[in-house]
Each structure stands twice: as C-alpha cells, then as structure tokens.
Design a protein around this motif. Structure first.
Motif, short mmCIF file in Angstrom:
data_model
loop_
_atom_site.label_atom_id
_atom_site.label_comp_id
_atom_site.label_asym_id
_atom_site.label_seq_id
_atom_site.Cartn_x
_atom_site.Cartn_y
_atom_site.Cartn_z
N GLN A 314 46.69 39.98 31.34
CA GLN A 314 47.33 38.84 31.99
C GLN A 314 48.02 39.27 33.28
N GLU A 315 48.51 40.49 33.31
CA GLU A 315 49.11 41.02 34.54
C GLU A 315 48.07 41.04 35.66
N TRP A 316 46.83 41.42 35.32
CA TRP A 316 45.77 41.41 36.33
C TRP A 316 45.48 39.99 36.78
N ILE A 317 45.36 39.07 35.83
CA ILE A 317 45.09 37.68 36.17
C ILE A 317 46.17 37.14 37.11
N ASN A 318 47.41 37.44 36.81
CA ASN A 318 48.51 36.99 37.66
C ASN A 318 48.45 37.62 39.05
N SER A 319 48.03 38.88 39.10
CA SER A 319 48.03 39.61 40.37
C SER A 319 47.00 39.08 41.36
N VAL A 320 45.97 38.39 40.88
CA VAL A 320 44.91 37.89 41.77
C VAL A 320 44.99 36.37 41.94
N SER A 321 46.14 35.81 41.63
CA SER A 321 46.29 34.36 41.73
C SER A 321 46.14 33.86 43.17
N ASP A 322 46.32 34.76 44.15
CA ASP A 322 46.17 34.37 45.55
C ASP A 322 44.74 34.53 46.05
N ARG A 323 43.84 34.93 45.18
CA ARG A 323 42.44 35.11 45.56
C ARG A 323 41.61 33.88 45.18
N LYS A 324 40.50 33.70 45.87
CA LYS A 324 39.61 32.58 45.59
C LYS A 324 38.65 32.95 44.47
N VAL A 325 39.19 32.99 43.26
CA VAL A 325 38.37 33.40 42.13
C VAL A 325 38.93 32.81 40.84
N ASP A 326 38.04 32.49 39.93
CA ASP A 326 38.45 32.07 38.58
C ASP A 326 38.64 33.35 37.78
N ALA A 327 39.86 33.85 37.74
CA ALA A 327 40.12 35.15 37.14
C ALA A 327 39.79 35.19 35.66
N ASN A 328 40.10 34.13 34.94
CA ASN A 328 39.81 34.09 33.52
C ASN A 328 38.31 34.18 33.26
N ALA A 329 37.54 33.44 34.05
CA ALA A 329 36.08 33.46 33.89
C ALA A 329 35.51 34.82 34.28
N ALA A 330 36.08 35.42 35.34
CA ALA A 330 35.61 36.73 35.80
C ALA A 330 35.88 37.79 34.74
N LEU A 331 37.06 37.74 34.12
CA LEU A 331 37.39 38.71 33.08
C LEU A 331 36.47 38.54 31.87
N ALA A 332 36.21 37.30 31.50
CA ALA A 332 35.30 37.04 30.37
C ALA A 332 33.89 37.56 30.68
N TYR A 333 33.46 37.38 31.92
CA TYR A 333 32.12 37.84 32.33
C TYR A 333 32.07 39.36 32.32
N PHE A 334 33.13 39.99 32.81
CA PHE A 334 33.20 41.46 32.81
C PHE A 334 33.12 41.98 31.38
N ARG A 335 33.90 41.40 30.50
CA ARG A 335 33.91 41.83 29.10
C ARG A 335 32.55 41.61 28.44
#
Length: 343
Positions: A314-335
């Motif tokens: 969640q720290e990573w998700i929070n850290s990229v909140s200023d980026r143009k990306v769906d962080a939750n979806a990206a993390l799920a895809y990575f996993r």
C-alpha cells in the motif's frame, strides 16, 4: 547528432571508433555504454558482453558496442546518458528519488524470489501499465530488471529483529528504506559500491544487498554474518537506458534490430544473470569464513519480518498516486505474471 559535451569527452579520453576486425570495420555507428560495477559483476561479466554480441549480430555489424568504465557516481549515470555523454548505461532507479517510482512495484517485500521472473514480470507490467506515464521521458528505455532477493550482510549476528534496532545499515533507496524505518535501524544512504568502505571503516554495521555482493563487492572480507531469508527482504529495480538522440540517429532497421534484442529479452537476461550470481556469492562467503545462516519460513525471525512487511504494498500504491496509472491494477498484473512465470 552527437553533442559537443560527448565529442569533448571522447577527445580527452582518446577514444576512437577505428578498431580492428571485420565486424568493427563494417560498423557505421559506435555505441558507448557506461558501466560502473567491478568486472566480476554479473552485469559486466554476462549482461553487457551478451547484449553487445546480440546487437552487433542483429545489426549485421553496422552497430558496434563499446563498454566504457564509468568513474563517476552511479547516481549520475542517468544524467550522463540523457546529456549524451554516453549512448547507453544502467543504474538503480532509486538512486534518483522521485523520478522513477512506478518500477518500484518490483521492490515490494515478499513479491519476488527469483530475479529472472521478477525482471520479466516488471518489463511486462511496464509495457501494459507504466509506459503511458512516460517516466522515462528524456531517455529511451531498453530494459528493466531486478537483482536477487536482498539479504542481511552484517558485522554482528542477527537472531531477532531486536538485534537490528539502532544498528547503522547502508541502504540504497526505494522501498528498502521503508523497511529500514520499520526495523528501527539507522539508515545510511549510499550506492552499493560504497558498502565495502563503509563497513571496513565501521561507519555502518551492515548493508542490505543480495548475496551476490559477497563476491562482487568483496563483502565477504568485511562481513561476519550473512542472513538469508527464504523470500529475501526486498529487491531493487534497475533500468537500462539509451540516449534518445543516439537511438533516433540509427536507421529504422537498426532501431528495430536493437529493440529485438532488448525489452523483455534483455530484461530476462539481466535478471537471470544477477540471480544466478547469488549462488557464487554464498560460496564466496562460506569460503571466507562468513557465518551463513539459512532461515526457513518457520523461523520466528522470518515470521516477525513477514509481519513487519505487511502494508508496504500500500505504501507503493500511495507513492505513485501522482502518476497516470491504475496502481492497484498494475500491482495485480505484476503479481499475476510473477505467479505464472514461477510455475
């Protein structure tokens, strides 16, 4: 067009594109690549020589690759490539805080146990989710990779998390800094090659690095204990980049040839080479009398560490909140990719 700064550098160094050999004689372009680790490192012993061969073969000898030792800080590699001092190079993303945050998805503790798997998953996630954000504007990205799981290299035994509290530990940046904060250590920020000097002089009590560095950075000479966690503690994301003008200056045919041996292929090569080097590092540590401790998932130390690491995703998700990306979806895809590639 090669910049004045770059022309001056090669003039001073006495560099020449006129080299012997049929392949070199046919070359119309020379790419100067900056590297900064010792010759024994996986990057210099395996990755760069292999990519050099791939590029020169794929371009049918039109492009020659020359590996140059970079004497400056690895923190300045990205600037050196962006400014055209070198055509290509690699470094740790976290050495430039705030610039390359998305690839830190691969640094979340407990996500990766195999560097090759993590590197391929990272590249695929970049292509699917991160590319549109253009974090690498000013650079042409050739590959992304991670080293093997980061471990504890210390000058003291570690039997519990309490043993780490207040200890001075060298950190390289990224999510390992979050882990260091949670552990209650005193973080000393420095590039990996500084670890030997810092430990030898007693400036730090240990360093977070993969086992490979027991050999590559000669940590076996200054370490008393190497504690190996089954999933490691973290990993570090690296980027292999090229100067955009150098890339655009190539013919379309040679651009395509270079990318055909870069991207996922180069990411996989780098991850595999760095991961395999961990075994050599462990052997070096044992040969030097370092106390190598293999932990299992049942050890209390591992369970405590697992508990401590919870929520860093969640720290990573929070850290990229200023980026143009769906962080939750990206993390799920990575996993998902890590899971599928690990089978």
């Amino acid at each position: 067009m090669m910049s004045f700064k770059k022309n001056l550098l090669w003039a001073v160094c006495g560099a020449s594109v006129f080299v012997s050999g049929m392949s070199a004689a046919a070359a119309t372009t020379t790419l100067h690549v900056a590297t900064w680790l010792p010759p024994t490192s996986a990057q210099n012993a395996v990755v760069w020589p292999t990519w050099k061969e791939w590029v020169e073969t794929a371009t049918e000898g039109r492009v020659e690759v020359v590996i140059e030792n970079y004497t400056g800080s690895p923190k300045t590699i990205f600037d050196a490539v962006e400014d055209g001092v070198f055509d290509a190079g690699f470094s740790v993303n976290a050495y430039i805080p705030g610039r390359f945050k998305l690839a830190s998805v691969a640094e979340i503790p407990g996500e990766i146990t195999d560097a090759e798997v993590g590197s391929v998953a990272l590249w695929r996630t970049y292509e699917a989710y991160f590319k549109a954000d253009q974090e690498f504007r000013g650079l042409h990205l050739l590959a992304l990779f991670v080293h093997g799981p980061g471990q504890l290299n210390t000058t003291f035994p570690v039997n519990s998390l309490e043993d780490l509290k207040g200890k001075k530990m060298r950190v390289g940046g990224g999510l390992v800094n979050v882990l260091a904060e949670r552990l209650g250590v005193t973080p000393i920020s420095a590039p990996a090659p500084k670890s030997y000097e810092l430990m030898q002089q007693g400036v730090v009590d240990g360093t977070f690095l993969p086992a490979e560095q027991q050999k590559t950075l000669r940590l076996s000479e200054v370490t008393t204990d190497l504690v190996l966690f089954p999933k490691g503690l973290y990993t570090t994301a690296f980027s292999i980049v090229m100067n955009p003008d150098s890339f655009e200056g190539l013919s379309k045919k040679d651009q395509e040839a270079i990318m055909s041996v870069s991207g996922e292929k180069l990411s996989r090569l780098a991850g595999a080479a760095w991961g395999k080097a961990d075994d050599e590092g462990i052997l070096e540590a044992k040969a030097s009398g370092v106390n190598v401790v293999y932990l299992s998932k049942e050890d209390a130390l591992v369970k405590d560490m697992d508990e401590l690491e919870k929520g860093i995703d969640q720290e990573w998700i929070n850290s990229v909140s200023d980026r143009k990306v769906d962080a939750n979806a990206a993390l799920a895809y990575f996993r998902k990719n890590v899971s599928e590639l690990s089978q």
